[in-house]
Design a protein around this motif. Structure first.
Motif, mmCIF file in Angstrom:
data_model
loop_
_atom_site.group_PDB
_atom_site.id
_atom_site.type_symbol
_atom_site.label_atom_id
_atom_site.label_comp_id
_atom_site.label_asym_id
_atom_site.label_seq_id
_atom_site.Cartn_x
_atom_site.Cartn_y
_atom_site.Cartn_z
ATOM 1 N N GLY A 47 0.821 -1.203 0.000
ATOM 2 C CA GLY A 47 0.000 0.000 0.000
ATOM 3 C C GLY A 47 0.850 1.246 0.000
ATOM 4 O O GLY A 47 1.866 1.320 0.664
ATOM 5 N N GLY A 48 0.415 2.254 -0.740
ATOM 6 C CA GLY A 48 1.125 3.528 -0.777
ATOM 7 C C GLY A 48 2.392 3.490 -1.597
ATOM 8 O O GLY A 48 3.200 4.394 -1.511
ATOM 9 N N ALA A 59 4.986 7.630 -1.180
ATOM 10 C CA ALA A 59 4.169 8.820 -1.428
ATOM 11 C C ALA A 59 5.037 10.071 -1.547
ATOM 12 O O ALA A 59 4.773 10.940 -2.385
ATOM 13 C CB ALA A 59 3.132 8.985 -0.326
ATOM 14 N N ASP A 60 6.091 10.186 -0.731
ATOM 15 C CA ASP A 60 6.974 11.353 -0.816
ATOM 16 C C ASP A 60 7.711 11.391 -2.152
ATOM 17 O O ASP A 60 7.899 12.453 -2.738
ATOM 18 C CB ASP A 60 7.989 11.337 0.342
ATOM 19 N N GLY A 61 8.132 10.243 -2.622
ATOM 20 C CA GLY A 61 8.805 10.173 -3.911
ATOM 21 C C GLY A 61 7.886 10.586 -5.049
ATOM 22 O O GLY A 61 8.296 11.276 -5.982
ATOM 23 N N SER A 67 6.209 17.497 -8.302
ATOM 24 C CA SER A 67 6.714 18.868 -8.208
ATOM 25 C C SER A 67 7.795 19.123 -9.259
ATOM 26 O O SER A 67 7.857 20.213 -9.839
ATOM 27 C CB SER A 67 7.227 19.170 -6.802
ATOM 28 N N ASP A 68 8.646 18.126 -9.510
ATOM 29 C CA ASP A 68 9.657 18.274 -10.559
ATOM 30 C C ASP A 68 9.006 18.450 -11.928
ATOM 31 O O ASP A 68 9.441 19.272 -12.732
ATOM 32 C CB ASP A 68 10.599 17.063 -10.579
ATOM 33 N N ALA A 69 7.967 17.671 -12.183
ATOM 34 C CA ALA A 69 7.259 17.777 -13.466
ATOM 35 C C ALA A 69 6.595 19.145 -13.589
ATOM 36 O O ALA A 69 6.610 19.752 -14.676
ATOM 37 C CB ALA A 69 6.228 16.667 -13.587
ATOM 38 N N GLU A 70 6.023 19.656 -12.503
ATOM 39 C CA GLU A 70 5.395 20.983 -12.546
ATOM 40 C C GLU A 70 6.434 22.064 -12.806
ATOM 41 O O GLU A 70 6.177 23.001 -13.571
ATOM 42 C CB GLU A 70 4.658 21.257 -11.235
#
Length: 145
Positions: A47-48, A59-61, A67-70
């Protein structure tokens, strides 16, 4: 004959990771280690954890990837805006050059219409020169000699 139910851990033949299938025990024994495990319906799923290719991310990854893609998307949007502005500047420059060229052509046409006799004389001389045959020139197609 009993079958062994297995869950695939990686791709093997036509099966992919997560597939569940039943096989004869001697068939499963011939496969390389790590291809599958005996199926346990009570075993908790990871899970996760998102699996992308062979990379496992928590989830953090995943948040960091987003954020990198944004950030990359914003940078490319800025670059596209700059290219669009450069294109608009080039179009304005081209329009100015076209206006200048059209004004020159119009000025030359008004000068040529003011002196029609000289232009007619030049045209007549050019026509006479065109009808003269030069030595060694091939005959005109379809002309009788």
């Amino acid at each position: 004959m009993t079958k062994v139910i297995v869950e695939f851990l990686r791709a093997h033949g036509r099966f992919v990771r997560g597939d569940i299938a039943g096989f004869a025990p001697d068939v499963v024994k011939k496969w390389p280690a790590g291809v599958c495990v005996p199926y346990d319906p009570d075993r908790p799923k990871a899970g996760g954890v998102a699996v992308i290719g062979n990379i496992e991310l928590d989830a953090d990854g995943v948040r960091k990837m987003i954020s990198d893609a944004e950030t990359e998307f914003a940078a490319k949007t800025d670059a596209l805006g700059q290219r669009e502005q450069e294109l608009a500047d080039r179009e304005a420059e081209l329009a100015a050059r076209e206006r200048e060229l059209l004004s020159r052509v119009a000025a030359e046409q008004t000068d040529a219409s003011a002196e029609p006799e000289e232009a007619a004389a030049v045209d007549e001389e050019a026509a006479k020169g065109a009808t003269k045959k030069t030595a060694g020139a091939p005959p005109k197609q379809g002309a009788k000699a």
